[in-house]
Design a protein around this motif. Structure first.
Motif, PDB file in Angstrom:
ATOM      1  N   PHE A  95      76.404 -13.208 -22.304  1.00  0.00           N
ATOM      2  CA  PHE A  95      76.096 -12.330 -21.148  1.00  0.00           C
ATOM      3  C   PHE A  95      75.883 -10.922 -21.855  1.00  0.00           C
ATOM      4  O   PHE A  95      75.310 -10.027 -21.175  1.00  0.00           O
ATOM      5  CB  PHE A  95      77.060 -12.434 -19.955  1.00  0.00           C
ATOM      6  N   HIS A  96      77.003 -10.444 -22.396  1.00  0.00           N
ATOM      7  CA  HIS A  96      77.189  -9.248 -22.956  1.00  0.00           C
ATOM      8  C   HIS A  96      75.646  -8.901 -23.899  1.00  0.00           C
ATOM      9  O   HIS A  96      75.238  -7.928 -24.060  1.00  0.00           O
ATOM     10  CB  HIS A  96      78.337  -8.896 -23.938  1.00  0.00           C
ATOM     11  N   GLN A  97      75.234 -10.101 -24.730  1.00  0.00           N
ATOM     12  CA  GLN A  97      74.152  -9.921 -25.580  1.00  0.00           C
ATOM     13  C   GLN A  97      72.977  -9.511 -24.686  1.00  0.00           C
ATOM     14  O   GLN A  97      71.957  -8.854 -25.004  1.00  0.00           O
ATOM     15  CB  GLN A  97      74.192 -11.014 -26.446  1.00  0.00           C
ATOM     16  N   ALA A  98      72.798 -10.142 -23.421  1.00  0.00           N
ATOM     17  CA  ALA A  98      71.712 -10.156 -22.605  1.00  0.00           C
ATOM     18  C   ALA A  98      71.884  -8.538 -22.187  1.00  0.00           C
ATOM     19  O   ALA A  98      70.705  -8.055 -21.912  1.00  0.00           O
ATOM     20  CB  ALA A  98      72.101 -11.048 -21.461  1.00  0.00           C
ATOM     21  N   GLY A 112      84.361   6.420 -23.744  1.00  0.00           N
ATOM     22  CA  GLY A 112      84.024   5.637 -24.984  1.00  0.00           C
ATOM     23  C   GLY A 112      82.673   4.767 -24.808  1.00  0.00           C
ATOM     24  O   GLY A 112      81.924   5.016 -23.558  1.00  0.00           O
ATOM     25  N   PRO A 113      82.234   4.205 -25.627  1.00  0.00           N
ATOM     26  CA  PRO A 113      80.932   3.337 -25.563  1.00  0.00           C
ATOM     27  C   PRO A 113      81.205   2.266 -24.591  1.00  0.00           C
ATOM     28  O   PRO A 113      82.104   1.880 -24.229  1.00  0.00           O
ATOM     29  CB  PRO A 113      80.818   3.034 -27.022  1.00  0.00           C
ATOM     30  N   LEU A 114      80.034   1.462 -24.347  1.00  0.00           N
ATOM     31  CA  LEU A 114      80.449   0.321 -23.437  1.00  0.00           C
ATOM     32  C   LEU A 114      81.295  -0.625 -23.903  1.00  0.00           C
ATOM     33  O   LEU A 114      81.142  -1.069 -25.220  1.00  0.00           O
ATOM     34  CB  LEU A 114      78.938  -0.538 -23.010  1.00  0.00           C
ATOM     35  N   ASP A 115      82.007  -1.378 -23.112  1.00  0.00           N
ATOM     36  CA  ASP A 115      83.362  -2.175 -23.772  1.00  0.00           C
ATOM     37  C   ASP A 115      82.535  -3.626 -23.800  1.00  0.00           C
ATOM     38  O   ASP A 115      82.210  -4.314 -22.536  1.00  0.00           O
ATOM     39  CB  ASP A 115      84.315  -2.206 -22.832  1.00  0.00           C
ATOM     40  N   ASP A 116      82.293  -4.263 -25.066  1.00  0.00           N
ATOM     41  CA  ASP A 116      81.650  -5.512 -24.938  1.00  0.00           C
ATOM     42  C   ASP A 116      82.817  -6.651 -25.141  1.00  0.00           C
ATOM     43  O   ASP A 116      82.655  -7.786 -25.733  1.00  0.00           O
ATOM     44  CB  ASP A 116      80.700  -5.652 -26.020  1.00  0.00           C
ATOM     45  N   ASN A 117      83.988  -6.356 -24.635  1.00  0.00           N
ATOM     46  CA  ASN A 117      85.016  -7.280 -24.900  1.00  0.00           C
ATOM     47  C   ASN A 117      84.808  -8.708 -23.807  1.00  0.00           C
ATOM     48  O   ASN A 117      84.273  -8.423 -22.497  1.00  0.00           O
ATOM     49  CB  ASN A 117      86.380  -6.725 -24.125  1.00  0.00           C
ATOM     50  N   PRO A 118      84.542  -9.749 -24.338  1.00  0.00           N
ATOM     51  CA  PRO A 118      84.322 -10.736 -23.677  1.00  0.00           C
ATOM     52  C   PRO A 118      85.199 -11.038 -22.352  1.00  0.00           C
ATOM     53  O   PRO A 118      84.626 -11.699 -21.315  1.00  0.00           O
ATOM     54  CB  PRO A 118      84.356 -12.165 -24.767  1.00  0.00           C
ATOM     55  N   SER A 119      86.291 -10.782 -22.465  1.00  0.00           N
ATOM     56  CA  SER A 119      87.231 -11.040 -21.282  1.00  0.00           C
ATOM     57  C   SER A 119      86.707 -10.171 -19.870  1.00  0.00           C
ATOM     58  O   SER A 119      87.075 -10.551 -18.872  1.00  0.00           O
ATOM     59  CB  SER A 119      88.544 -10.711 -21.450  1.00  0.00           C
ATOM     60  N   ASN A 120      85.680  -9.097 -20.217  1.00  0.00           N
ATOM     61  CA  ASN A 120      85.260  -8.518 -18.977  1.00  0.00           C
ATOM     62  C   ASN A 120      84.117  -9.144 -18.379  1.00  0.00           C
ATOM     63  O   ASN A 120      83.927  -8.727 -17.317  1.00  0.00           O
ATOM     64  CB  ASN A 120      84.582  -7.144 -19.739  1.00  0.00           C
ATOM     65  N   VAL A 121      83.607 -10.503 -18.820  1.00  0.00           N
ATOM     66  CA  VAL A 121      82.718 -11.046 -17.999  1.00  0.00           C
ATOM     67  C   VAL A 121      83.413 -12.372 -17.279  1.00  0.00           C
ATOM     68  O   VAL A 121      84.131 -12.949 -18.026  1.00  0.00           O
ATOM     69  CB  VAL A 121      81.716 -11.730 -19.176  1.00  0.00           C
ATOM     70  N   MET A 122      83.377 -12.519 -16.289  1.00  0.00           N
ATOM     71  CA  MET A 122      84.023 -13.565 -15.382  1.00  0.00           C
ATOM     72  C   MET A 122      83.219 -14.051 -14.401  1.00  0.00           C
ATOM     73  O   MET A 122      81.915 -13.595 -14.155  1.00  0.00           O
ATOM     74  CB  MET A 122      85.343 -12.592 -14.727  1.00  0.00           C
ATOM     75  N   ARG A 123      83.710 -15.053 -13.516  1.00  0.00           N
ATOM     76  CA  ARG A 123      83.049 -15.662 -12.519  1.00  0.00           C
ATOM     77  C   ARG A 123      83.432 -14.903 -11.279  1.00  0.00           C
ATOM     78  O   ARG A 123      84.668 -14.762 -11.119  1.00  0.00           O
ATOM     79  CB  ARG A 123      83.012 -17.165 -12.685  1.00  0.00           C
ATOM     80  N   GLY A 124      82.463 -14.617 -10.215  1.00  0.00           N
ATOM     81  CA  GLY A 124      82.895 -14.302  -8.942  1.00  0.00           C
ATOM     82  C   GLY A 124      82.861 -15.232  -7.991  1.00  0.00           C
ATOM     83  O   GLY A 124      83.290 -16.443  -8.431  1.00  0.00           O
ATOM     84  N   ALA A 125      83.249 -15.025  -6.824  1.00  0.00           N
ATOM     85  CA  ALA A 125      83.697 -15.949  -5.900  1.00  0.00           C
ATOM     86  C   ALA A 125      82.812 -17.093  -5.621  1.00  0.00           C
ATOM     87  O   ALA A 125      83.125 -18.332  -4.982  1.00  0.00           O
ATOM     88  CB  ALA A 125      83.950 -15.082  -4.285  1.00  0.00           C
ATOM     89  N   ASP A 126      81.352 -16.840  -5.780  1.00  0.00           N
ATOM     90  CA  ASP A 126      80.493 -17.864  -5.727  1.00  0.00           C
ATOM     91  C   ASP A 126      79.869 -18.518  -6.949  1.00  0.00           C
ATOM     92  O   ASP A 126      78.890 -18.933  -7.014  1.00  0.00           O
ATOM     93  CB  ASP A 126      79.202 -17.365  -4.983  1.00  0.00           C
ATOM     94  N   ASN A 127      80.945 -18.470  -8.189  1.00  0.00           N
ATOM     95  CA  ASN A 127      80.763 -18.857  -9.614  1.00  0.00           C
ATOM     96  C   ASN A 127      79.277 -18.164 -10.202  1.00  0.00           C
ATOM     97  O   ASN A 127      79.064 -18.485 -11.052  1.00  0.00           O
ATOM     98  CB  ASN A 127      80.147 -20.317  -9.255  1.00  0.00           C
TER      99      ASN A 127
END
Length: 240
Positions: A121-124, A154-169
């Motif tokens: 997702f970050h790569q996209a 700072g620059p954009l944070d591409d930490n994988p933990s920043n990508v998650m699933r919302g309430a509807d997946n």
């Protein structure tokens, strides 16, 4: 087990909770007072990062992100609001700046995703893939403004933990913006007058109280030295 709600269902289910929660937050509340008020109301700790802690609401639908010091909080809130139509950011119910430079965000409860999915997702976003075109436009616009307006942004944070699933997946990205902590805190020790001048004391009063759960712990001696250096710089600025 909670069923996966759509963002529209989340909005319908949570107004009373959000109204009641905000009623607990005094106009001049600090991050400490907000945390204590929410814990007393039945919210439970559910995580901590470098800049903030998170609490979960009693009904499990909402998360509170509480930071002692976060200059980028308003920009993150703007991203969540202005990119709502993409459904690729968390549903934000409320945002409040806190006394001393802290930040409170009330948002939908999010779940972690596998690392490879997060990296993709970050790569996209980085490659401006067609499926994130609208999201990237909002990110770029707000981040450009933050870089212009905020010292040590700072620059954009591409930490994988920043990508998650919302309430509807659906996949969402959170906490993309951040202050360049290592540079900021190093400067505060070496040139406290510069930091004192560029970030007013009311906006950084609790600068030494961020959790640093990932990068820390902080050396208490270093924390005390930082507080002393900035207090001395503030005194010099006040007397001139």
């Amino acid at each position: 087990m909670l069923h996966a709600m759509t963002p529209e269902e989340v909005h319908r289910e949570t107004p009373t909770l959000i109204t009641e929660t905000l009623a607990l937050v005094e106009a001049d509340a600090t991050h400490r007072e907000v945390e204590q008020a929410l814990l007393a109301a039945g919210w439970t700790p559910c995580g901590a990062g470098d800049w903030a802690i998170a609490l979960r609401s009693p009904d499990g639908t909402t998360a509170a992100r509480i930071s002692p010091f976060d200059p980028t909080g308003p920009y993150t809130a703007a991203l969540y609001r202005e990119a709502t139509h993409t459904r690729q950011v968390p549903v934000l119910f409320a945002h409040r700046r806190l006394t001393g430079g802290g930040d409170l965000q009330l948002m939908e409860w999010l779940r972690p995703v596998p690392m490879q999915e997060a990296i993709a997702f970050h790569q996209a976003i980085k490659s401006r893939a067609p499926e994130v075109t609208d999201l990237v436009e909002v990110i770029t616009r707000i981040h450009t403004r933050a870089l212009e307006e905020l010292p040590w942004c700072g620059p954009l944070d591409d930490n994988p933990s920043n990508v998650m699933r919302g309430a509807d997946n659906r996949l969402v990205v959170a906490d993309l913006f951040y202050a360049d902590g290592p540079n900021l805190y190093a400067t505060a020790l070496k040139d406290p007058d510069l930091v004192a001048t560029r970030i007013p004391e009311p906006e950084r009063r609790y600068l030494t109280e961020i959790p640093l759960a990932a990068s820390g712990p902080w050396d208490p001696i270093e924390q005390a030295a930082l507080r002393t250096a900035l207090a001395t710089a503030d005194s010099r600025n006040t007397s001139t």
